[in-house]
Design a protein around this motif. Structure first.
Motif, short mmCIF file in Angstrom:
data_model
loop_
_atom_site.label_atom_id
_atom_site.label_comp_id
_atom_site.label_asym_id
_atom_site.label_seq_id
_atom_site.Cartn_x
_atom_site.Cartn_y
_atom_site.Cartn_z
N TRP A 1 -0.65 46.28 8.55
CA TRP A 1 -1.23 46.51 7.23
C TRP A 1 -0.20 47.00 6.21
CZ3 TRP A 1 -6.49 49.38 8.56
CH2 TRP A 1 -7.30 48.51 9.29
N PRO A 2 0.75 47.85 6.60
CA PRO A 2 1.75 48.28 5.60
C PRO A 2 2.58 47.16 5.00
CG PRO A 2 1.73 49.80 7.45
CD PRO A 2 0.88 48.62 7.85
N LEU A 3 2.52 45.95 5.60
CA LEU A 3 3.24 44.82 5.00
C LEU A 3 2.70 44.50 3.61
CD1 LEU A 3 3.62 42.44 8.09
CD2 LEU A 3 5.38 43.87 7.03
N LEU A 4 1.51 45.01 3.30
CA LEU A 4 1.00 44.87 1.93
C LEU A 4 1.97 45.48 0.93
CD1 LEU A 4 -2.78 45.77 2.41
CD2 LEU A 4 -1.85 43.55 1.71
N GLY A 5 2.76 46.44 1.40
CA GLY A 5 3.74 47.07 0.51
C GLY A 5 4.72 46.08 -0.06
N ALA A 6 5.08 45.06 0.73
CA ALA A 6 6.02 44.04 0.24
C ALA A 6 5.39 43.26 -0.91
CB ALA A 6 6.41 43.11 1.38
N ILE A 7 4.09 42.98 -0.80
CA ILE A 7 3.40 42.25 -1.87
C ILE A 7 3.36 43.09 -3.14
CG2 ILE A 7 1.21 41.21 -2.56
CD1 ILE A 7 0.69 40.61 0.39
N TYR A 8 3.06 44.38 -2.97
CA TYR A 8 3.01 45.27 -4.14
C TYR A 8 4.39 45.40 -4.79
CZ TYR A 8 -1.77 47.05 -4.01
OH TYR A 8 -3.13 47.17 -4.10
N ALA A 9 5.42 45.56 -3.97
CA ALA A 9 6.77 45.72 -4.52
C ALA A 9 7.19 44.46 -5.27
CB ALA A 9 7.75 46.03 -3.40
N ALA A 10 6.91 43.28 -4.70
CA ALA A 10 7.27 42.02 -5.36
C ALA A 10 6.49 41.85 -6.66
CB ALA A 10 7.01 40.85 -4.42
N ALA A 11 5.20 42.21 -6.62
CA ALA A 11 4.39 42.10 -7.84
C ALA A 11 4.90 43.06 -8.91
CB ALA A 11 2.93 42.39 -7.52
N GLY A 12 5.34 44.25 -8.49
CA GLY A 12 5.88 45.20 -9.45
C GLY A 12 7.12 44.69 -10.15
N VAL A 13 7.96 43.99 -9.43
CA VAL A 13 9.18 43.42 -10.03
C VAL A 13 8.81 42.40 -11.10
CG1 VAL A 13 11.22 42.00 -9.58
CG2 VAL A 13 10.62 43.85 -8.01
N THR A 14 7.76 41.60 -10.86
CA THR A 14 7.37 40.59 -11.85
C THR A 14 6.86 41.21 -13.14
OG1 THR A 14 5.12 40.41 -10.94
CG2 THR A 14 6.81 38.95 -10.03
N HIS A 15 6.46 42.48 -13.11
CA HIS A 15 6.04 43.15 -14.34
C HIS A 15 7.20 43.23 -15.34
CE1 HIS A 15 2.03 45.25 -13.44
NE2 HIS A 15 2.21 44.31 -12.51
N PHE A 16 8.41 43.11 -14.84
CA PHE A 16 9.59 43.18 -15.71
C PHE A 16 10.19 41.80 -15.96
CE2 PHE A 16 9.16 47.24 -13.55
CZ PHE A 16 9.28 48.14 -14.59
N THR A 17 10.05 40.89 -15.01
CA THR A 17 10.63 39.55 -15.18
C THR A 17 9.75 38.65 -16.05
OG1 THR A 17 9.62 38.84 -13.08
CG2 THR A 17 11.88 39.69 -12.99
N ILE A 18 8.44 38.83 -15.98
CA ILE A 18 7.52 38.05 -16.83
C ILE A 18 6.58 39.02 -17.55
CG2 ILE A 18 7.63 35.89 -15.56
CD1 ILE A 18 5.08 36.69 -14.10
N GLN A 19 7.17 39.98 -18.21
CA GLN A 19 6.41 41.06 -18.83
C GLN A 19 5.39 40.54 -19.84
OE1 GLN A 19 8.76 44.35 -20.41
NE2 GLN A 19 7.33 44.60 -22.10
N GLU A 20 5.77 39.57 -20.66
CA GLU A 20 4.87 39.07 -21.70
C GLU A 20 3.62 38.43 -21.10
OE1 GLU A 20 6.84 36.51 -24.39
OE2 GLU A 20 8.15 38.08 -25.22
N GLU A 21 3.76 37.84 -19.92
CA GLU A 21 2.61 37.22 -19.27
C GLU A 21 1.58 38.30 -18.88
OE1 GLU A 21 2.52 33.96 -19.23
OE2 GLU A 21 4.58 33.78 -19.95
#
Length: 278
Positions: A123-143
Motif C-alpha cells: 500500500w505505501p507504493l501509493l506514495g510514488a503516485i502522490y510524489a509524481a503527481a506533486g511534481v506535475t503541479h510544477f511542470t504543468i501548473q497552468e493545467e
C-alpha cells in the motif's frame, strides 16, 4: 520605367522608419498622374484596414473562468447557487459515509486473511503516485490552475490565495507526503520489527503520519475534483470532456483511496486522539 519607380517610391517614403515631414509627400502634386496613383493606393490600403475583422478569443467550455461559466455536461453550474452548494456538500457527505464502512471492511479483511496482511505492505507504493503527481503541479501548473474552483463557485468558495499559490503548496505537500509514505513503507517492510521507526508527528511512525497527512490533503483538494464535475473544468485544458460516468468512477476510486490511507494512518489518528484526551 516611371510606372515601376512610382510604387517603389511610395513604399519607401511611407516606411515607419522614414522621417516625418510635411514636405515629404512622395509625389509631385504638379504631376496629376502621380498624385492620382498615390491617392488611389492610399484609399485601397484604408479600405483593407477598415474591412479586416479583429479575431476574438474563442471561449471553450471548461477552459478558463469564462469557459467554466458555460453550462457543463452535468449542468450543475447552471442551477441556482444554493442547489449547487447542496450538491457539493452532498458529494462530500456521500464520500464520508461510503469511506467508513469500506475502511472497516479493509480492517476486518486484514485481521482475517494473511494474504491481505502481506498485500498491505504494498500500500505505501501509493506514495510514488502522490510524489509524481506533486511534481506535475510544477511542470504543468497552468493545467492544474484551470481546475481550481473559481472565486464564488457554488456561492460559497472564497478561499484566500491565488490558484497558482494553492497549486504550488498542494504539489509540495504531495511530494513530501508521498516520499514519507514510501520511506516509511520501506522501513516497515524490510527492517526488523524491533527497530525503532522514525517519528515525524506521532509515535505511530513516519509511514502512518505520512498516510494521515495525505488523507487530509486529499480531502482538501477534493473540491477541485468536484469542480471538474459541476463546472466541466478540464485537465488538461485541451483534453476532452469527462462524461458523467467518468466522474462517478473517479468518485468510487477516491473512496477506495480514502479507505486505504485511513488504514495506513489509523495509528496516527489514534495517537492524536489519545493525546488530546489526556
Amino acid at each position: 520605367m516611371k510606372k515601376f519607380i512610382i510604387p517603389f517610391l511610395l513604399l519607401g517614403r511611407t516606411s515607419a522608419f522614414a522621417p516625418s515631414s510635411s514636405n515629404s509627400f512622395p509625389f509631385n502634386l504638379d504631376n496629376p498622374t502621380a498624385a492620382s496613383i498615390g491617392l488611389q493606393t492610399a484609399s485601397s490600403l484604408s479600405f483593407f484596414q477598415r474591412n479586416c475583422p479583429e479575431t476574438e478569443p474563442t471561449i471553450v467550455q471548461g477552459v478558463g473562468e469564462d469557459g467554466c461559466a458555460i453550462e457543463s455536461p452535468s449542468k450543475v453550474n447552471s442551477l441556482p447557487e444554493p442547489i449547487q452548494a447542496g450538491i457539493v456538500l452532498g458529494i462530500f457527505g456521500a464520500m464520508v459515509v461510503a469511506t467508513v464502512p469500506f475502511s472497516g471492511f479493509l480492517s476486518s479483511m486484514t485481521t482475517q486473511y494473511e494474504w491481505v496482511q502481506t498485500w498491505r505492505y504494498s500500500w505505501p507504493l501509493l506514495g510514488a503516485i502522490y510524489a509524481a503527481a506533486g511534481v506535475t503541479h510544477f511542470t504543468i501548473q497552468e493545467e492544474y490552475e484551470n481546475i481550481y474552483p473559481t472565486r464564488g463557485a457554488w456561492g460559497f468558495w472564497y478561499l484566500p490565495g491565488s490558484p497558482a499559490f494553492h497549486v504550488k503548496w498542494t504539489g509540495a505537500a504531495e511530494v513530501l507526503g508521498g516520499v514519507g509514505l514510501l520511506l516509511g513503507g520501506a522501513i516497515d517492510a524490510f527492517l526488523p520489527v524491533y527497530n525503532n521507526i522514525p517519528d515525524i508527528i506521532t509515535e505511530a511512525g513516519i509511514a502512518s503520519d505520512s498516510a494521515a497527512c495525505l488523507l487530509l490533503l486529499t480531502a482538501t483538494i477534493t473540491p477541485a475534483n468536484i469542480f471538474m464535475y459541476t463546472h466541466g473544468a478540464r485537465l488538461p485544458k485541451d483534453g476532452p470532456e469527462v462524461p458523467i460516468v467518468g466522474h462517478a468512477i473517479r468518485g468510487v476510486m477516491q473512496i477506495v483511496l480514502f479507505g486505504l490511507l485511513y488504514q495506513m494512518g489509523e495509528g496516527t489518528f489514534d495517537a492524536l486522539i489519545s493525546a488530546n484526551m489526556n
